[in-house]
Design a protein around this motif. Structure first.
Motif, PDB file in Angstrom:
ATOM      1  N   PHE A   1     -33.206   0.763  -0.959  1.00 20.09           N
ATOM      2  CA  PHE A   1     -34.561   0.719  -1.501  1.00 20.09           C
ATOM      3  C   PHE A   1     -35.535   1.667  -0.811  1.00 20.09           C
ATOM      4  CE2 PHE A   1     -38.826  -0.865  -2.314  1.00 20.09           C
ATOM      5  CZ  PHE A   1     -38.807  -0.844  -3.700  1.00 20.09           C
ATOM      6  N   PRO A   2     -35.426   1.934   0.495  1.00 16.53           N
ATOM      7  CA  PRO A   2     -36.334   2.931   1.073  1.00 16.53           C
ATOM      8  C   PRO A   2     -36.270   4.284   0.353  1.00 16.53           C
ATOM      9  CG  PRO A   2     -35.318   1.666   2.814  1.00 16.53           C
ATOM     10  CD  PRO A   2     -34.634   1.245   1.536  1.00 16.53           C
ATOM     11  N   GLU A   3     -35.070   4.715  -0.049  1.00 14.74           N
ATOM     12  CA  GLU A   3     -34.949   5.972  -0.797  1.00 14.74           C
ATOM     13  C   GLU A   3     -35.515   5.828  -2.201  1.00 14.74           C
ATOM     14  OE1 GLU A   3     -31.239   8.326  -0.396  1.00 14.74           O
ATOM     15  OE2 GLU A   3     -30.539   6.612   0.789  1.00 14.74           O
ATOM     16  N   ILE A   4     -35.206   4.693  -2.858  1.00 15.52           N
ATOM     17  CA  ILE A   4     -35.736   4.455  -4.202  1.00 15.52           C
ATOM     18  C   ILE A   4     -37.258   4.413  -4.155  1.00 15.52           C
ATOM     19  CG2 ILE A   4     -35.831   2.815  -6.113  1.00 15.52           C
ATOM     20  CD1 ILE A   4     -32.987   1.915  -5.254  1.00 15.52           C
ATOM     21  N   GLY A   5     -37.800   3.656  -3.193  1.00 19.46           N
ATOM     22  CA  GLY A   5     -39.251   3.550  -3.072  1.00 19.46           C
ATOM     23  C   GLY A   5     -39.898   4.873  -2.743  1.00 19.46           C
ATOM     24  N   ALA A   6     -39.234   5.699  -1.914  1.00 27.18           N
ATOM     25  CA  ALA A   6     -39.787   7.006  -1.580  1.00 27.18           C
ATOM     26  C   ALA A   6     -39.834   7.907  -2.806  1.00 27.18           C
ATOM     27  CB  ALA A   6     -38.955   7.652  -0.474  1.00 27.18           C
ATOM     28  N   PHE A   7     -38.822   7.804  -3.671  1.00 24.49           N
ATOM     29  CA  PHE A   7     -38.823   8.611  -4.897  1.00 24.49           C
ATOM     30  C   PHE A   7     -39.986   8.193  -5.799  1.00 24.49           C
ATOM     31  CE2 PHE A   7     -37.737   9.835  -9.171  1.00 24.49           C
ATOM     32  CZ  PHE A   7     -37.096  11.064  -9.035  1.00 24.49           C
ATOM     33  N   ILE A   8     -40.206   6.883  -5.919  1.00 24.05           N
ATOM     34  CA  ILE A   8     -41.307   6.383  -6.766  1.00 24.05           C
ATOM     35  C   ILE A   8     -42.652   6.759  -6.163  1.00 24.05           C
ATOM     36  CG2 ILE A   8     -42.418   4.318  -7.697  1.00 24.05           C
ATOM     37  CD1 ILE A   8     -39.604   2.976  -7.561  1.00 24.05           C
TER      38      ILE A   8
END
Length: 357
Positions: free
Chosen positions: A75-82
């Motif tokens: 999720f840190p990568e997913i959240g960073a993309f968003i």
């Protein structure tokens, strides 16, 4: 101001929203997709069983994700993309619910997100007998080839929002919602140690990690039951709020339970299709393609007739309905609730030059 947002689509391993096994994201800047990302993942621990119904729909098997990071780790990568973008999703209550429940059972906090639902926008801006993702994407001029490939579904969702904004001459999501007289909904930030768990997570934890036991199919004429009164405290932004809903065919849950669930979301359930009907939920394994093939119940054929006469009315599969109301006794949920062929996702981001038009 410009049309900037990120479209998102999840696929889940089983009927619990907090069991994501794939995600696709499309970032839009100035009304153009500029970057995409997609990941396969293991669902959170104790919620990582793969239901055969979900596997049949999206084609992701346990061995495909074995050894991959879990949702909470990714999720840190997913959240960073968003980042700070507005999120767009086709049936946003489901995809935002995946984030919330997935983080809750991972013991992680979640940020606040403003979000928009392209199912809701499709209803307002198109005139379709089904607002399922393939129908709405086709109307938007972005036909969907591999439905339930999370990356392709996110791309289609982005295309729908871009098209609807263009039809309404809106230069931003805020301007679009203002022109439609709507307020952009918001999922609040939360911390599992401080805030109450969502209903979907509570139900899954009570069921030992699943979304409820399967119920056997029963032959015979389904019992209609009473038509409960709509919940006056329901969320006005929910896709069923204010709708008049009728059920047809064999559902995986008893019709009285389906009616109660719809009423909880602010819908008015009824027992037959009339001039008031705005939504028909079809069981018996129906998917949107059946609208073209003709494999329909009498009520569904009546809906098609009314739609052709100009009545604002649409057809939902039971899977789509269950995504909207949460929970899944006897069936399962995935990104959009409709059967499709298997998918393949790559764990990478794509430069803008590599994107399809």
């Amino acid at each position: 101001m410009s049309l900037d947002f990120t479209a998102i689509d999840f696929e889940t391993a089983n009927g619990f929203r907090g069991s994501p096994c794939a995600v696709g994201l499309s970032k839009v800047r100035g009304g153009v997709i500029v970057e995409e990302a997609s990941w396969l993942m293991r669902p959170p621990e104790n919620h990582d069983s793969f239901d055969h119904h979900n596997v049949r729909i999206h084609g992701i098997r346990p061995e495909k994700v074995a050894g991959l990071p879990r949702f909470g780790e990714l999720f840190p990568e997913i959240g960073a993309f968003i980042g700070g973008d507005i999120l767009a999703a086709h049936n946003a209550a489901f995809d935002l619910g995946v984030i919330r429940s997935g983080l809750e059972v991972s013991g992680l906090p979640g940020p606040a997100y403003d979000y928009v639902c392209t199912v809701m926008l499709s209803r307002r801006c198109y005139s379709l007998v089904s607002n399922s993702l393939p129908f709405a994407a086709e109307e938007a001029g972005v036909p969907l080839v591999n439905h339930h490939d999370a990356a392709e579904d996110a791309r289609a969702c982005a295309g729908i929002l871009i098209d609807i904004a263009a039809r309404n001459q809106a230069n931003s999501v805020a301007e679009l919602y203002l022109s439609l007289g709507l307020s952009i909904p918001r999922q609040q930030a939360f911390h599992p140690a401080q805030d109450a768990l969502s209903k979907a997570t509570v139900a899954a934890l009570a069921g030992g990690g699943s979304a409820g036991p399967a119920r056997p199919f029963r032959s015979g004429w389904p019992e209609e039951g009473d038509n409960p009164v709509p919940n006056p405290d329901a969320e006005p932004g929910h896709p069923l709020y204010g709708q008049t809903v009728v059920f047809t065919g064999q559902l995986a849950m008893p019709r009285p339970e389906a009616k109660m669930r719809s009423a909880e979301m602010g819908a008015k359930p009824e027992s037959r299709v009339t001039a008031r009907t705005s939504v028909l939920v079809v069981g018996d394994g129906f998917d949107a393609g059946d609208l073209r093939s003709g494999r329909l119940t009498g009520k569904a054929k009546r809906v098609l007739e009314l739609h052709e006469r100009g009545q604002s009315i649409e057809v939902l599969s039971e899977g789509e309905f269950l995504q909207m109301v949460g929970g899944t006794p006897g069936t399962t949920l995935t990104g959009a609730g409709l059967p499709a062929a298997g998918i393949h996702l790559a764990q990478q981001s794509f430069p803008a030059a590599a994107l399809r038009s």
